[in-house]
Design an enzyme around this catalytic site. Structure first.
Site, mmCIF file in Angstrom:
data_model
loop_
_atom_site.group_PDB
_atom_site.id
_atom_site.type_symbol
_atom_site.label_atom_id
_atom_site.label_comp_id
_atom_site.label_asym_id
_atom_site.label_seq_id
_atom_site.Cartn_x
_atom_site.Cartn_y
_atom_site.Cartn_z
ATOM 1 N N TYR A 131 34.810 59.881 97.518
ATOM 2 C CA TYR A 131 36.060 59.810 96.740
ATOM 3 C C TYR A 131 36.428 61.192 96.186
ATOM 4 O O TYR A 131 37.584 61.606 96.215
ATOM 5 C CB TYR A 131 35.927 58.798 95.599
ATOM 6 C CG TYR A 131 37.098 58.824 94.640
ATOM 7 C CD1 TYR A 131 38.381 58.500 95.068
ATOM 8 C CD2 TYR A 131 36.925 59.184 93.304
ATOM 9 C CE1 TYR A 131 39.470 58.534 94.193
ATOM 10 C CE2 TYR A 131 38.000 59.216 92.418
ATOM 11 C CZ TYR A 131 39.273 58.887 92.873
ATOM 12 O OH TYR A 131 40.335 58.918 92.001
ATOM 13 N N ARG A 138 43.391 65.985 98.592
ATOM 14 C CA ARG A 138 44.687 65.489 98.099
ATOM 15 C C ARG A 138 45.282 66.450 97.078
ATOM 16 O O ARG A 138 46.466 66.805 97.158
ATOM 17 C CB ARG A 138 44.506 64.099 97.487
ATOM 18 C CG ARG A 138 45.782 63.569 96.844
ATOM 19 C CD ARG A 138 45.649 62.131 96.372
ATOM 20 N NE ARG A 138 44.583 61.921 95.393
ATOM 21 C CZ ARG A 138 44.355 60.769 94.764
ATOM 22 N NH1 ARG A 138 45.115 59.707 95.037
ATOM 23 N NH2 ARG A 138 43.384 60.653 93.892
ATOM 24 N N TYR A 192 41.764 64.507 84.050
ATOM 25 C CA TYR A 192 40.371 64.084 83.890
ATOM 26 C C TYR A 192 39.481 65.321 83.877
ATOM 27 O O TYR A 192 39.705 66.272 84.629
ATOM 28 C CB TYR A 192 39.934 63.205 85.065
ATOM 29 C CG TYR A 192 40.373 61.755 85.034
ATOM 30 C CD1 TYR A 192 41.020 61.192 83.937
ATOM 31 C CD2 TYR A 192 40.119 60.937 86.134
ATOM 32 C CE1 TYR A 192 41.400 59.853 83.950
ATOM 33 C CE2 TYR A 192 40.499 59.598 86.151
ATOM 34 C CZ TYR A 192 41.138 59.062 85.051
ATOM 35 O OH TYR A 192 41.511 57.742 85.075
ATOM 36 N N ARG A 205 50.450 56.856 86.487
ATOM 37 C CA ARG A 205 50.031 55.460 86.254
ATOM 38 C C ARG A 205 51.049 54.453 86.776
ATOM 39 O O ARG A 205 50.701 53.308 87.062
ATOM 40 C CB ARG A 205 49.781 55.218 84.772
ATOM 41 C CG ARG A 205 48.687 56.081 84.178
ATOM 42 C CD ARG A 205 47.307 55.725 84.690
ATOM 43 N NE ARG A 205 46.312 56.667 84.168
ATOM 44 C CZ ARG A 205 45.026 56.641 84.528
ATOM 45 N NH1 ARG A 205 44.577 55.757 85.392
ATOM 46 N NH2 ARG A 205 44.192 57.517 84.029
ATOM 47 N N GLU A 315 39.960 46.387 90.137
ATOM 48 C CA GLU A 315 41.160 47.218 89.936
ATOM 49 C C GLU A 315 42.353 46.365 90.358
ATOM 50 O O GLU A 315 42.270 45.592 91.312
ATOM 51 C CB GLU A 315 41.028 48.469 90.803
ATOM 52 C CG GLU A 315 42.126 49.477 90.630
ATOM 53 C CD GLU A 315 41.814 50.787 91.371
ATOM 54 O OE1 GLU A 315 40.707 51.334 91.208
ATOM 55 O OE2 GLU A 315 42.684 51.234 92.130
#
Ligand code: 3EB
Length: 323
Positions: A131, A138, A192, A205, A315
């Site tokens: 990930y 990305r 983060y 979000r 999720e």
């Protein structure tokens, strides 16, 4: 554009793209005149379904690098499959760069990106979690979107898959400016701290596609939402508590979007939702919990896949009709 789970009976020229959520045992879907991608996201044939994005207009498309795409002048869809490899970063960066180039060239802005990564919590050839490897590629592609790239990050989700490298598919829009939102109870993912990986995840979000006359009548694309408060996972071992925190996060997010746009969206306004659950035995509990939270007007699909942090158990994401 509209979402449906019916096998494509729509006139073929109105199909923007089809995502087939399949078990690993199913064969590859046949080639189609629209973007058609298989995600190995269904544990068995009962979980399998088609995610079909349709338009009320005629759509055209083709191939650009490793993307297959279609658009109708207003909405754009594309999909790409990244073959499995010991490191994902470079292929992910190249694929996202292709998405940025193509959407820019055709005059579209990104609304929503779905990502699936096979074996998402395993280490790559350098011992970096796959990930995090994915997030690096990305970020490197999206960081140069503009000088203020974070302002343009779309809603997203990134979850596991039962096989393969990575699959991504996305929606973009042309004449209406999408609006991106954060959750006041969560640190923006692009902020983060480095303990979660060398590059932060690049997403908002939620992203609103306004309607003809403003936010009301629009569609709100809600990103993958999990049991994360601030930047930390809460209740790492407790699925019931993670369900509660996830539901609270969805409520906080909708409340915030409502305050910002003069609307009042709520959980029953979710038209459809996908719920990703790590451990198969948790599925009945989680599905029951969100059926009560959403009510009967939400189409819910549950997929048994890993999540992007090894301590996350579920999720939830979906699309809200803005009243
Ligand atoms: C989180 O809040 C949970 O990397 O695209 C949610 C939505 C999550 C999108 C992504 C990750 C992504 O950080 C994980």
């Amino acid at each position: 554009m509209t979402y449906s789970t019916l096998a494509p009976t729509t006139p073929p020229e109105h199909i923007l793209g089809v995502v087939r959520h399949l078990p690993t045992t199913a064969g590859s879907p046949p080639a189609a005149p629209w973007p058609s991608v298989a995600v190995r996201s269904a544990a068995d044939h009962d979980q399998a379904f088609h995610e079909v994005w349709t338009s009320s207009r005629t759509a055209f498309g083709g191939q650009y690098k490793n993307l297959s795409y279609r658009h109708d002048g207003e909405t754009f869809f594309c999909a790409a499959e990244i073959p499995d490899a010991a490191r994902l970063r470079n292929a992910v960066r190249a694929t996202y760069q292709a998405v940025v180039e193509l959407t820019r060239r055709l005059g579209y802005r990104l609304l929503r990106v779905w990502n699936h990564v096979g074996n998402i919590n395993a280490g790559n050839a350098d011992g970096l979690e796959r990930y995090r490897d994915f997030c690096q590629g990305r970020a490197e592609a999206l960081e140069d979107l503009t000088g203020e790239w974070r302002v343009h990050l779309p809603a997203a989700s990134c979850v596991g898959a039962l096989a393969g490298g990575a699959v991504l598919y996305c929606l973009a829009t042309r004449s209406r400016r999408p609006l991106h939102f954060e959750n006041p109870h969560q640190v923006p993912a692009y902020h983060y701290p480095p303990k979660y990986g060398p590059r932060s995840p690049s997403f908002a979000r939620a992203t609103l596609l306004p309607g003809d006359t403003g936010p009301a009548g629009g569609q709100l694309f809600v990103s993958g939402t999990a049991s994360v408060v601030g930047h930390a996972t809460t209740h790492p071992d407790d699925v019931a508590e993670q369900c509660d925190t996830t539901e609270e996060n969805l409520e906080h997010l909708l409340k915030h979007v409502g305050q910002q746009t003069g609307t009042s969206p709520g959980l029953p306004d979710f038209r459809f939702a996908k719920i990703y659950v790590r451990q198969a035995p948790d599925i009945p509990y989680v599905a029951g919990k969100f059926r009560s939270a959403f009510g009967e007007n939400t189409e819910i699909r549950v997929l048994n896949v890993d999540l992007c942090r090894s301590d996350l158990l579920l999720e939830v994401e979906g699309v809200v009709a803005m009243a």
